[in-house]
Design a protein around this motif. Structure first.
Motif, short mmCIF file in Angstrom:
data_model
loop_
_atom_site.label_atom_id
_atom_site.label_comp_id
_atom_site.label_asym_id
_atom_site.label_seq_id
_atom_site.Cartn_x
_atom_site.Cartn_y
_atom_site.Cartn_z
N ASP A 75 41.88 4.94 -30.21
CA ASP A 75 41.60 6.60 -30.13
C ASP A 75 40.77 6.76 -28.75
N PHE A 76 40.86 8.11 -28.39
CA PHE A 76 40.05 8.58 -27.17
C PHE A 76 38.93 9.13 -27.79
N PHE A 77 37.81 8.77 -26.72
CA PHE A 77 36.61 9.68 -27.48
C PHE A 77 36.39 10.93 -27.12
N PRO A 78 36.48 11.78 -27.92
CA PRO A 78 36.39 13.15 -27.85
C PRO A 78 35.56 13.54 -26.72
N THR A 79 36.05 14.60 -25.68
CA THR A 79 35.19 15.15 -24.84
C THR A 79 35.93 16.71 -24.64
N GLU A 80 35.28 17.23 -23.34
CA GLU A 80 35.93 18.38 -23.35
C GLU A 80 37.35 18.41 -22.47
N TYR A 81 37.79 17.26 -22.15
CA TYR A 81 39.17 17.09 -21.55
C TYR A 81 40.06 16.15 -22.63
N GLN A 82 39.62 15.94 -23.74
CA GLN A 82 40.51 14.96 -24.60
C GLN A 82 40.03 15.25 -25.91
N ALA A 83 41.07 14.89 -26.87
CA ALA A 83 40.83 14.97 -28.50
C ALA A 83 41.18 13.38 -28.77
N GLU A 84 41.11 13.33 -30.05
CA GLU A 84 40.93 11.94 -30.68
C GLU A 84 42.52 11.37 -30.05
N HIS A 85 43.56 12.10 -30.12
CA HIS A 85 44.72 11.46 -29.90
C HIS A 85 45.56 11.77 -28.52
N THR A 86 44.98 12.76 -27.73
CA THR A 86 45.47 13.19 -26.52
C THR A 86 44.34 13.39 -25.37
N ALA A 87 44.57 12.97 -24.34
CA ALA A 87 43.89 13.19 -23.15
C ALA A 87 44.33 13.95 -22.00
N MET A 88 43.79 14.60 -21.29
CA MET A 88 44.56 15.17 -20.04
C MET A 88 44.08 14.46 -18.89
N ILE A 89 44.87 14.22 -17.83
CA ILE A 89 44.38 13.79 -16.61
C ILE A 89 45.11 14.64 -15.44
N ASP A 90 43.82 15.10 -14.77
CA ASP A 90 44.07 16.07 -13.84
C ASP A 90 43.72 15.54 -12.51
N LEU A 91 44.88 15.20 -11.33
CA LEU A 91 44.74 14.55 -10.29
C LEU A 91 44.81 15.57 -9.18
N THR A 92 45.05 16.78 -9.53
CA THR A 92 45.20 17.92 -8.42
C THR A 92 43.92 17.68 -7.33
N PRO A 93 44.46 17.57 -6.07
CA PRO A 93 43.25 17.61 -4.94
C PRO A 93 42.79 18.76 -4.71
N HIS A 94 41.24 18.65 -4.61
CA HIS A 94 40.79 20.02 -4.29
C HIS A 94 40.04 19.89 -2.97
N CYS A 95 40.63 19.87 -1.96
CA CYS A 95 40.43 19.38 -0.71
C CYS A 95 39.24 20.45 0.13
N ASP A 96 39.40 21.52 -0.12
CA ASP A 96 38.49 22.67 0.41
C ASP A 96 37.15 22.78 -0.42
N ASP A 97 37.38 22.34 -1.68
CA ASP A 97 36.17 22.59 -2.40
C ASP A 97 35.64 21.26 -3.06
N ALA A 98 34.89 20.57 -2.60
CA ALA A 98 34.50 19.45 -3.30
C ALA A 98 33.58 19.50 -4.61
N SER A 99 33.30 20.62 -4.80
CA SER A 99 32.51 20.90 -6.13
C SER A 99 33.31 21.10 -7.34
N VAL A 100 34.73 21.18 -7.18
CA VAL A 100 35.79 20.97 -8.12
C VAL A 100 35.94 19.69 -8.48
N GLN A 101 35.88 19.60 -9.90
CA GLN A 101 35.89 18.33 -10.38
C GLN A 101 37.30 18.03 -11.02
N THR A 102 37.79 16.86 -10.53
CA THR A 102 39.34 16.58 -11.21
C THR A 102 39.02 15.62 -12.37
N GLN A 103 39.54 15.58 -13.31
CA GLN A 103 39.46 14.99 -14.56
C GLN A 103 40.22 13.72 -14.44
#
Length: 259
Positions: A75-103
């Motif tokens: 299972d996945f460890f539950p966080t704000e980006y994932q539940a027990e059985h599903t996780a989200m991967i966000d590789l969207t580059p935020h080149c103009d704003d380094a404060s935006v965190q990718t998952q």
């Protein structure tokens, strides 16, 4: 004096044992990196630098580890980006704003020691059918992301990749999800699995224990002419790039990375 030495030795051994136990309980973590985040071409395609990535997000589920020649579900460890059985991967580059965190990090509900025993790893790009057709407004994270949802009938976009040409503004998108989903209307969930689930199994040998996984997005675009295509979103049968993209996504474009 001897008694004190023995006492110190006992305390030291206990501290070491506690440390080992604590380390064994630390969750293993997968970290996804991609060819879209090198400093020279941040957000641009390695072989088509005129195109900028607007979004690159996908879901993974059904993760398993191969230990002693047996596949074991994890299972996945539950966080704000994932539940027990599903996780989200966000590789969207935020080149103009380094404060935006990718998952990009996925903690697992298994200790590092157990993870280090695995010889291989596999997971699906997709959302399990039992969760794929529910109302995103009532779903826990990460299935409450509206930009990744089509409809109750069709379910979620398992992978969403949006590109835009820097000069012309020409857009290109690849939205992967289930098709052939039958229900009374778009606002009703199907009771039977869709005829083309389009869930993709990714399997790889685990060559090290550092947990880094490389996503080579450019490989999906082999034989795809971005300038003469709008992509594939499974809206129309004549979307010519759907089949090449479905073929490429079955190839090893996600691999284990030795750092």
């Amino acid at each position: 004096m001897i008694r004190n030495k023995r006492t110190y030795l006992t305390v030291f051994v206990i501290m070491v044992l506690f440390g080992l136990v604590a380390c064994s309980r630390q969750p293993a973590v997968l970290t996804f990196v991609s060819d879209l985040h090198t400093p020279q071409i941040c957000g641009a395609l390695p072989k088509q630098p005129d195109y900028q990535v607007r979004q690159f997000t996908f879901y993974i589920s059904g993760l398993e580890l191969l230990i002693d020649e047996q596949w074991q579900p994890v299972d996945f460890f539950p966080t704000e980006y994932q539940a027990e059985h599903t996780a989200m991967i966000d590789l969207t580059p935020h080149c103009d704003d380094a404060s935006v965190q990718t998952q990009v990090q996925v903690p697992l509900a298994v200790g590092y020691h157990h993870f280090s025993s695995a010889e291989a790893i596999r997971f699906a790009i997709g959302v399990p059918f039992t969760h794929n057709h529910k109302d995103p407004l009532t779903q826990p994270a990460p299935l409450n992301e509206s930009s990744m949802f089509w409809s109750w009938q069709r379910g979620y976009k398992f992978l969403r990749w949006d590109l835009q040409h820097n000069d012309t503004g020409h857009g290109w998108s690849f939205h992967l999800g289930s098709v052939g989903c039958t229900s009374a209307s778009a606002l009703r969930a199907p009771t039977q699995p869709c005829s083309s689930p389009n869930q993709v199994t990714i399997s790889m040998k685990k060559d090290s224990n550092d947990g880094y996984i490389f996503v080579e997005a450019q490989k999906l675009l082999n034989d795809v002419n971005l300038d003469n295509s709008t992509g594939c979103m499974f809206h129309l049968p004549e979307e010519a790039d759907c089949q090449p993209l479905l073929n490429h996504i079955q190839q090893p474009w996600i691999t284990w990375l030795n750092r």
